[in-house]
Design an enzyme around this catalytic site. Structure first.
Site, PDB file in Angstrom:
ATOM      1  N   ALA A  67      14.230 -39.920  -1.101  1.00 48.16           N
ATOM      2  CA  ALA A  67      14.336 -40.575   0.372  1.00 48.16           C
ATOM      3  C   ALA A  67      13.433 -41.713   0.332  1.00 48.16           C
ATOM      4  CB  ALA A  67      14.302 -39.384   1.645  1.00 48.16           C
ATOM      5  N   HIS A  68      13.779 -42.803  -0.662  1.00 52.13           N
ATOM      6  CA  HIS A  68      13.082 -43.719  -0.565  1.00 52.13           C
ATOM      7  C   HIS A  68      13.709 -44.869  -1.398  1.00 52.13           C
ATOM      8  CE1 HIS A  68      10.982 -41.563  -4.006  1.00 52.13           C
ATOM      9  NE2 HIS A  68      11.167 -42.888  -4.621  1.00 52.13           N
ATOM     10  N   ALA A  69      13.124 -46.055  -1.397  1.00 48.78           N
ATOM     11  CA  ALA A  69      13.712 -47.016  -2.342  1.00 48.78           C
ATOM     12  C   ALA A  69      12.661 -47.740  -2.931  1.00 48.78           C
ATOM     13  CB  ALA A  69      14.714 -48.086  -1.630  1.00 48.78           C
TER      14      ALA A  69
ATOM     15  N   ALA B  97      17.635 -43.575  -2.338  1.00 50.11           N
ATOM     16  CA  ALA B  97      17.973 -42.333  -3.248  1.00 50.11           C
ATOM     17  C   ALA B  97      17.235 -41.258  -2.519  1.00 50.11           C
ATOM     18  CB  ALA B  97      17.672 -42.603  -4.502  1.00 50.11           C
TER      19      ALA B  97
END
Length: 137
Positions: A54-56, A101
């Site tokens: 849960a990050h980019a 993602a």
């Protein structure tokens, strides 16, 4: 600068050397993976129903492999979403920078292997979804 879309995230089949005593999959940066590998890490002992990631990233490319078990990767470019199932240790998912993602739906005993193009630096991460949306606009 043109940012990638979820359709630029590609599944890559890795080579398999099959043997009755067990298989081997060699992985080399700029050969099987489309970048030089500077960091390797893996997540494991993930409780069922939990999500990871849960990050980019701003610069870092990642290549995710279900080394054991299975999980889904939810990809988001700020306009489109796409979910990819990883469940074979000889397939990997290339996630270029600029893609949000998140991994979810881990099976029992699964291992998420990550090959990264950059060494860890917190400044490369976008961990807040609203900040990500502003970044990709």
């Amino acid at each position: 600068m043109k940012l990638p879309t979820v359709y630029d995230c590609s599944i890559i089949e890795l080579p398999r050397i099959e043997n009755r005593a067990g298989n081997i999959t060699p992985v080399q940066g700029m050969v099987n993976v489309p970048f030089d590998i500077k960091r390797v890490f893996y997540s494991y002992d993930i409780p069922g129903g939990e999500a990871r990631g849960a990050h980019a990233h701003k610069e870092c490319h990642q290549f995710l492999v279900a080394a054991s078990g299975s999980f889904e990767v939810v990809l988001d470019d700020g306009r489109n979403k796409r979910t990819v199932l990883l469940n074979r240790p000889f397939y990997g998912l290339h996630v270029p920078p600029g893609i949000w993602a998140a991994e979810q739906g881990f099976s029992s005993g699964s291992i998420c292997l990550v090959l990264a193009s950059e060494c860890y630096t917190e400044d490369d991460y976008i961990r807040d979804y609203e900040e990500f949306l502003a970044y990709v606009q």
